[in-house]
Design an enzyme around this catalytic site. Sequence first.
Site, PDB file in Angstrom:
ATOM      1  N   ARG A   1       0.778  -1.698  -0.260  1.00  0.00           N
ATOM      2  CA  ARG A   1       0.367  -0.002  -0.071  1.00  0.00           C
ATOM      3  C   ARG A   1       0.570   1.521   0.085  1.00  0.00           C
ATOM      4  O   ARG A   1       0.720   1.920  -1.083  1.00  0.00           O
ATOM      5  CB  ARG A   1      -1.212  -0.235   1.462  1.00  0.00           C
ATOM      6  N   THR A   2       1.671   1.281   1.134  1.00  0.00           N
ATOM      7  CA  THR A   2       2.655   2.441   0.828  1.00  0.00           C
ATOM      8  C   THR A   2       3.222   2.527  -0.206  1.00  0.00           C
ATOM      9  O   THR A   2       2.489   3.972  -1.024  1.00  0.00           O
ATOM     10  CB  THR A   2       3.329   3.170   2.343  1.00  0.00           C
TER      11      THR A   2
ATOM     12  N   LYS B   1      25.448  -3.439  -0.956  1.00  0.00           N
ATOM     13  CA  LYS B   1      27.324  -3.118  -1.462  1.00  0.00           C
ATOM     14  C   LYS B   1      27.675  -2.549   0.534  1.00  0.00           C
ATOM     15  O   LYS B   1      29.089  -2.536   0.202  1.00  0.00           O
ATOM     16  CB  LYS B   1      27.254  -2.403  -1.883  1.00  0.00           C
TER      17      LYS B   1
ATOM     18  N   ARG C   1      11.105   3.945   3.995  1.00  0.00           N
ATOM     19  CA  ARG C   1      10.934   2.902   4.444  1.00  0.00           C
ATOM     20  C   ARG C   1      12.410   2.316   5.020  1.00  0.00           C
ATOM     21  O   ARG C   1      12.593   1.849   4.293  1.00  0.00           O
ATOM     22  CB  ARG C   1       9.569   2.525   3.705  1.00  0.00           C
TER      23      ARG C   1
ATOM     24  N   HIS D   1       4.068   5.467  11.548  1.00  0.00           N
ATOM     25  CA  HIS D   1       4.229   5.326   9.849  1.00  0.00           C
ATOM     26  C   HIS D   1       3.496   6.997   9.791  1.00  0.00           C
ATOM     27  O   HIS D   1       1.801   6.654   9.627  1.00  0.00           O
ATOM     28  CB  HIS D   1       3.635   4.459   9.809  1.00  0.00           C
TER      29      HIS D   1
HETATM   30  N1   CP Z   1      -0.549   0.204   5.564  1.00  0.00           N
HETATM   31  C1   CP Z   1       0.744  -0.015   4.988  1.00  0.00           C
HETATM   32  O1   CP Z   1       1.993   0.444   5.859  1.00  0.00           O
HETATM   33  O2   CP Z   1       1.318  -0.806   4.517  1.00  0.00           O
HETATM   34  P1   CP Z   1       2.061  -2.309   3.316  1.00  0.00           P
HETATM   35  O3   CP Z   1       3.326  -2.379   4.713  1.00  0.00           O
HETATM   36  O4   CP Z   1       1.881  -2.892   2.577  1.00  0.00           O
HETATM   37  O5   CP Z   1       3.109  -0.981   2.968  1.00  0.00           O
END
Ligand code: CP
Length: 305
Positions: free
Chosen positions: A51-52, A80, A101, A129
């Site tokens: 999703r993100t 590396k 991320r 998040h």
């Molecule tokens: N909600 C969320 O962060 O989903 P993903 O891990 O699929 O990005």
Amino acid sequence: MKNLIDIMQLSTDELQELIDRAMDIIANPAKYAEACHGKKLATLFFEPSTRTRLSFEAAMYELGGNVIGFSEANSSSAAKGESVADTVRTVGCYADIIAMRHPKEGAPLVATRTAGVPVVNAGDGGHNHPTQTLADLLTIYREKGGFENLTFGLCGDLKFGRTVHSLISAMSRYKGVKFVLISPEELRVPRYIITDLLEPKHIPYAEVTSLEAAMPDLDILYMTRVQRERFFNEADYMRLKDTYILTPDKLRAAKKDLAILHPLPRVNEISVAVDDDPRACYFKQVLNGKYMRMALILKLLEVNV
Ligand code: CP
């Protein structure tokens, strides 16, 4: 605001601005179709995501911009031994904004020091998040019309669930909010959430283990997955993973206007039989995340439409 690392960088007025912008994007998508023409987003995902990452990318494409990036650390020079600081300094030469991320708490904050372009925390370890919280807030706003006087049940892995930490932080600023923190003893929220956020503001909260007992009082039920990737011990994960499974039967005791949220992905914690319940909002949340990320990109790139 140049970066978004923690949801608390945004005042409640700024959150409302983003929500208003997202609502305008929903109503008038054509108005925004070229807003980021000539701009590039880099998505640097050192951890898996559906999703993100894809909603950031869809957001940038729907604003008329372009996207570069990688979806796993092993396909970048991190494999590396390159540092986060050097990686983002490099990517900052190619892109106008970075969504990142990383499994290590604080890595996106480190990235802000060398990127030279805005950095968005797309999830750092078990910490925060913030853009998931933007998706959650738009969903709550559309379902409930505002944020005051709501009782939140947060259920599941409250220890490692970074979405929970960001959501409690954001909601702690609204009047009349109460939290029911539903988890096994081992997966309670980190103490700093209680001592730094809830207790100083005298926000009512209860730490409980029974979802069934909490259900009748809740306006929002925020289910979460037990975060297998954060456990040190597979046996503990196996023991705790199915502690809470939301079923239609358990929802009989819930309010008629309960909103059920989940950041997704789910494993077992919400039965698919719940998906047809009109109170299930988790796939609406997915779509709302794209609109809020569009609004955030516009804000960070200082694009006026
Ligand atoms: N909600 C969320 O962060 O989903 P993903 O891990 O699929 O990005």
